[in-house]
Scaffold this motif. Structure first.
Motif, PDB file in Angstrom:
ATOM      1  N   PRO A  80     -17.369  -1.538  -2.776  1.00 37.48           N
ATOM      2  CA  PRO A  80     -16.751  -1.668  -1.453  1.00 37.48           C
ATOM      3  C   PRO A  80     -15.500  -2.539  -1.449  1.00 37.48           C
ATOM      4  O   PRO A  80     -14.552  -2.272  -0.705  1.00 37.48           O
ATOM      5  CB  PRO A  80     -17.865  -2.275  -0.599  1.00 37.48           C
ATOM      6  N   ARG A  81     -15.489  -3.580  -2.267  1.00 40.90           N
ATOM      7  CA  ARG A  81     -14.301  -4.449  -2.296  1.00 40.90           C
ATOM      8  C   ARG A  81     -13.096  -3.699  -2.838  1.00 40.90           C
ATOM      9  O   ARG A  81     -11.980  -3.834  -2.327  1.00 40.90           O
ATOM     10  CB  ARG A  81     -14.574  -5.690  -3.144  1.00 40.90           C
ATOM     11  N   GLU A  82     -13.331  -2.909  -3.877  1.00 39.75           N
ATOM     12  CA  GLU A  82     -12.228  -2.134  -4.452  1.00 39.75           C
ATOM     13  C   GLU A  82     -11.695  -1.123  -3.445  1.00 39.75           C
ATOM     14  O   GLU A  82     -10.488  -0.896  -3.364  1.00 39.75           O
ATOM     15  CB  GLU A  82     -12.708  -1.429  -5.721  1.00 39.75           C
ATOM     16  N   SER A  83     -12.607  -0.509  -2.683  1.00 39.40           N
ATOM     17  CA  SER A  83     -12.176   0.448  -1.664  1.00 39.40           C
ATOM     18  C   SER A  83     -11.311  -0.231  -0.618  1.00 39.40           C
ATOM     19  O   SER A  83     -10.265   0.294  -0.209  1.00 39.40           O
ATOM     20  CB  SER A  83     -13.401   1.089  -0.998  1.00 39.40           C
ATOM     21  N   ARG A  84     -11.720  -1.412  -0.172  1.00 36.00           N
ATOM     22  CA  ARG A  84     -10.937  -2.130   0.839  1.00 36.00           C
ATOM     23  C   ARG A  84      -9.601  -2.617   0.273  1.00 36.00           C
ATOM     24  O   ARG A  84      -8.599  -2.651   0.993  1.00 36.00           O
ATOM     25  CB  ARG A  84     -11.758  -3.286   1.407  1.00 36.00           C
ATOM     26  N   LEU A  85      -9.595  -3.001  -0.995  1.00 33.39           N
ATOM     27  CA  LEU A  85      -8.334  -3.384  -1.636  1.00 33.39           C
ATOM     28  C   LEU A  85      -7.354  -2.216  -1.605  1.00 33.39           C
ATOM     29  O   LEU A  85      -6.171  -2.373  -1.249  1.00 33.39           O
ATOM     30  CB  LEU A  85      -8.594  -3.813  -3.079  1.00 33.39           C
ATOM     31  N   PHE A  86      -7.835  -1.038  -1.992  1.00 32.63           N
ATOM     32  CA  PHE A  86      -7.003   0.164  -2.002  1.00 32.63           C
ATOM     33  C   PHE A  86      -6.537   0.500  -0.589  1.00 32.63           C
ATOM     34  O   PHE A  86      -5.357   0.787  -0.357  1.00 32.63           O
ATOM     35  CB  PHE A  86      -7.798   1.323  -2.596  1.00 32.63           C
ATOM     36  N   ALA A  87      -7.468   0.443   0.384  1.00 31.96           N
ATOM     37  CA  ALA A  87      -7.124   0.770   1.766  1.00 31.96           C
ATOM     38  C   ALA A  87      -6.083  -0.198   2.321  1.00 31.96           C
ATOM     39  O   ALA A  87      -5.127   0.221   2.993  1.00 31.96           O
ATOM     40  CB  ALA A  87      -8.381   0.745   2.638  1.00 31.96           C
ATOM     41  N   ASN A  88      -6.249  -1.484   2.047  1.00 29.03           N
ATOM     42  CA  ASN A  88      -5.280  -2.468   2.524  1.00 29.03           C
ATOM     43  C   ASN A  88      -3.891  -2.218   1.950  1.00 29.03           C
ATOM     44  O   ASN A  88      -2.882  -2.343   2.647  1.00 29.03           O
ATOM     45  CB  ASN A  88      -5.737  -3.883   2.151  1.00 29.03           C
ATOM     46  N   GLU A  89      -3.854  -1.837   0.682  1.00 26.74           N
ATOM     47  CA  GLU A  89      -2.560  -1.560   0.058  1.00 26.74           C
ATOM     48  C   GLU A  89      -1.893  -0.367   0.723  1.00 26.74           C
ATOM     49  O   GLU A  89      -0.688  -0.388   1.015  1.00 26.74           O
ATOM     50  CB  GLU A  89      -2.767  -1.299  -1.438  1.00 26.74           C
ATOM     51  N   VAL A  90      -2.652   0.689   0.978  1.00 23.15           N
ATOM     52  CA  VAL A  90      -2.085   1.879   1.601  1.00 23.15           C
ATOM     53  C   VAL A  90      -1.635   1.580   3.031  1.00 23.15           C
ATOM     54  O   VAL A  90      -0.575   2.037   3.477  1.00 23.15           O
ATOM     55  CB  VAL A  90      -3.101   3.035   1.571  1.00 23.15           C
ATOM     56  N   LEU A  91      -2.426   0.791   3.763  1.00 19.64           N
ATOM     57  CA  LEU A  91      -2.069   0.446   5.141  1.00 19.64           C
ATOM     58  C   LEU A  91      -0.776  -0.367   5.211  1.00 19.64           C
ATOM     59  O   LEU A  91      -0.075  -0.336   6.229  1.00 19.64           O
ATOM     60  CB  LEU A  91      -3.210  -0.336   5.799  1.00 19.64           C
ATOM     61  N   GLN A  92      -0.469  -1.075   4.135  1.00 24.93           N
ATOM     62  CA  GLN A  92       0.775  -1.844   4.087  1.00 24.93           C
ATOM     63  C   GLN A  92       1.955  -1.008   3.597  1.00 24.93           C
ATOM     64  O   GLN A  92       3.030  -1.537   3.346  1.00 24.93           O
ATOM     65  CB  GLN A  92       0.600  -3.065   3.178  1.00 24.93           C
ATOM     66  N   GLY A  93       1.749   0.310   3.466  1.00 23.42           N
ATOM     67  CA  GLY A  93       2.819   1.178   2.992  1.00 23.42           C
ATOM     68  C   GLY A  93       2.812   1.406   1.501  1.00 23.42           C
ATOM     69  O   GLY A  93       3.741   1.996   0.952  1.00 23.42           O
ATOM     70  N   TYR A 146      -2.516 -18.293 -16.252  1.00 21.47           N
ATOM     71  CA  TYR A 146      -2.937 -16.936 -16.608  1.00 21.47           C
ATOM     72  C   TYR A 146      -2.125 -15.870 -15.879  1.00 21.47           C
ATOM     73  O   TYR A 146      -1.840 -14.815 -16.452  1.00 21.47           O
ATOM     74  CB  TYR A 146      -4.425 -16.758 -16.282  1.00 21.47           C
ATOM     75  N   PHE A 147      -1.801 -16.128 -14.637  1.00 22.12           N
ATOM     76  CA  PHE A 147      -1.043 -15.175 -13.828  1.00 22.12           C
ATOM     77  C   PHE A 147       0.068 -15.939 -13.109  1.00 22.12           C
ATOM     78  O   PHE A 147      -0.220 -16.904 -12.403  1.00 22.12           O
ATOM     79  CB  PHE A 147      -1.942 -14.480 -12.801  1.00 22.12           C
ATOM     80  N   PRO A 148       1.312 -15.530 -13.267  1.00 25.20           N
ATOM     81  CA  PRO A 148       2.429 -16.326 -12.721  1.00 25.20           C
ATOM     82  C   PRO A 148       2.559 -16.286 -11.207  1.00 25.20           C
ATOM     83  O   PRO A 148       3.298 -17.087 -10.639  1.00 25.20           O
ATOM     84  CB  PRO A 148       3.651 -15.700 -13.387  1.00 25.20           C
ATOM     85  N   SER A 149       1.865 -15.374 -10.531  1.00 24.94           N
ATOM     86  CA  SER A 149       2.050 -15.237  -9.090  1.00 24.94           C
ATOM     87  C   SER A 149       0.898 -14.440  -8.479  1.00 24.94           C
ATOM     88  O   SER A 149       0.134 -13.777  -9.185  1.00 24.94           O
ATOM     89  CB  SER A 149       3.365 -14.507  -8.784  1.00 24.94           C
ATOM     90  N   LYS A 150       0.814 -14.502  -7.171  1.00 27.15           N
ATOM     91  CA  LYS A 150      -0.142 -13.670  -6.439  1.00 27.15           C
ATOM     92  C   LYS A 150       0.146 -12.201  -6.701  1.00 27.15           C
ATOM     93  O   LYS A 150      -0.782 -11.381  -6.844  1.00 27.15           O
ATOM     94  CB  LYS A 150      -0.040 -13.978  -4.942  1.00 27.15           C
ATOM     95  N   GLU A 151       1.424 -11.845  -6.748  1.00 27.26           N
ATOM     96  CA  GLU A 151       1.816 -10.447  -6.984  1.00 27.26           C
ATOM     97  C   GLU A 151       1.282  -9.947  -8.327  1.00 27.26           C
ATOM     98  O   GLU A 151       0.829  -8.802  -8.440  1.00 27.26           O
ATOM     99  CB  GLU A 151       3.329 -10.298  -6.930  1.00 27.26           C
ATOM    100  N   GLN A 203     -10.859  -9.122   1.570  1.00 22.45           N
ATOM    101  CA  GLN A 203     -11.169  -9.726   2.861  1.00 22.45           C
ATOM    102  C   GLN A 203      -9.920  -9.989   3.708  1.00 22.45           C
ATOM    103  O   GLN A 203      -9.951  -9.836   4.932  1.00 22.45           O
ATOM    104  CB  GLN A 203     -11.917 -11.046   2.647  1.00 22.45           C
ATOM    105  N   ASN A 204      -8.836 -10.404   3.051  1.00 21.78           N
ATOM    106  CA  ASN A 204      -7.662 -10.884   3.785  1.00 21.78           C
ATOM    107  C   ASN A 204      -6.426  -9.999   3.656  1.00 21.78           C
ATOM    108  O   ASN A 204      -5.437 -10.245   4.352  1.00 21.78           O
ATOM    109  CB  ASN A 204      -7.297 -12.293   3.297  1.00 21.78           C
ATOM    110  N   GLY A 205      -6.484  -8.995   2.790  1.00 22.53           N
ATOM    111  CA  GLY A 205      -5.288  -8.219   2.510  1.00 22.53           C
ATOM    112  C   GLY A 205      -4.320  -9.011   1.645  1.00 22.53           C
ATOM    113  O   GLY A 205      -4.490 -10.223   1.442  1.00 22.53           O
ATOM    114  N   PHE A 206      -3.310  -8.341   1.140  1.00 24.52           N
ATOM    115  CA  PHE A 206      -2.363  -9.023   0.256  1.00 24.52           C
ATOM    116  C   PHE A 206      -1.612 -10.122   0.996  1.00 24.52           C
ATOM    117  O   PHE A 206      -1.465 -11.241   0.510  1.00 24.52           O
ATOM    118  CB  PHE A 206      -1.370  -8.013  -0.332  1.00 24.52           C
ATOM    119  N   ARG A 207      -1.134  -9.822   2.190  1.00 21.95           N
ATOM    120  CA  ARG A 207      -0.321 -10.792   2.914  1.00 21.95           C
ATOM    121  C   ARG A 207      -1.127 -12.006   3.349  1.00 21.95           C
ATOM    122  O   ARG A 207      -0.605 -13.121   3.412  1.00 21.95           O
ATOM    123  CB  ARG A 207       0.327 -10.119   4.126  1.00 21.95           C
ATOM    124  N   GLY A 208      -2.393 -11.799   3.680  1.00 19.83           N
ATOM    125  CA  GLY A 208      -3.220 -12.899   4.138  1.00 19.83           C
ATOM    126  C   GLY A 208      -3.823 -13.740   3.026  1.00 19.83           C
ATOM    127  O   GLY A 208      -4.351 -14.825   3.279  1.00 19.83           O
TER     128      GLY A 208
END
Length: 209
Positions: free
Chosen positions: A106-119, A55-60, A30-35
């Motif tokens: 659809p969420r996975e597709s948008r996740l992938f698309a957002n990553e590509v759009l960010q370079g 469980y996970f040390p960071s958003k990254e 919904q928000n992209g990685f940066r958002g």
């Protein structure tokens, strides 16, 4: 045990880790990685921020885990393109598999698309190390079919790009698709989409057409 530990996780740890990844998929798509923020993911998962960070040390780290799990799923439909099959039917089956992924993931597709759009900062190495060799392999298969007269002349790479663009559009631009379709189709655009894509590529790819 933390996500990078070596001992097997308990059932509760497995459940919480899965809840975090499921929540993160919603937030990132919904928000992209940066958002996206860790606080948003924790709230969506029903956990406190400190508990999430156990469980996970960071958003990254969460983002990388999601992308790593997604890539193999994303490549699977192309791997199934069979050099021994009928060329037109193999390509149409691939397009149908990609469209079905847009319907079911659809969420996975948008996740992938957002990553590509960010370079593609988290995927660049994988795109060149796993995706490119696979695309090269299947492009060579398509070129061989063209050379043998079993497919109409078509640029193999741009054919694959067009399939990606057409099928993933229904996930990445779902709101737009449903907004502009006739009311009787907007509730479920996929049956007509499948027919339209099948007709388009069947006519385009048929040898001597």
């Amino acid at each position: 045990m933390a996500a990078n530990g070596t001992r097997p996780r308990t059932r509760i740890q497995q459940k919480n880790s899965a809840a975090i990844l499921e929540a993160a998929l919603d937030v990132f798509s919904q928000n992209g990685f940066r958002g996206a923020t860790v606080d948003q993911i924790a709230r969506a998962a029903g956990l406190s921020k400190p508990n999430l960070l156990y469980y996970f040390p960071s958003k990254e780290a969460i983002h990388q885990t999601l992308l790593a799990g997604l890539l193999d799923t994303w490549l699977a439909p192309l791997r199934r393109l069979d050099p021994a099959g009928d060329p037109v039917e193999e390509i149409l089956a691939y397009a149908r598999r990609k469209l079905e992924m847009s319907r079911e993931m659809p969420r996975e597709s948008r996740l992938f698309a957002n990553e590509v759009l960010q370079g593609a900062p988290s995927l660049e190495t994988v795109l060149k190390g796993e995706l490119k060799p696979l695309v090269d392999e299947k492009a060579a298969v398509i070129a061989g079919w063209v050379d043998a007269g079993r497919l109409a002349p078509v640029h193999p790479y741009h054919l694959l790009f067009s399939i990606w663009a057409l099928t993933q559009h229904y996930a990445d631009f779902d709101v737009q698709v449903r907004a502009v379709l006739p009311e009787n189709e907007a509730g479920d655009p996929f049956p007509e989409a499948a027919r339209a894509i099948d007709t388009l590529f069947r006519k385009t790819l048929a040898p001597g057409g």
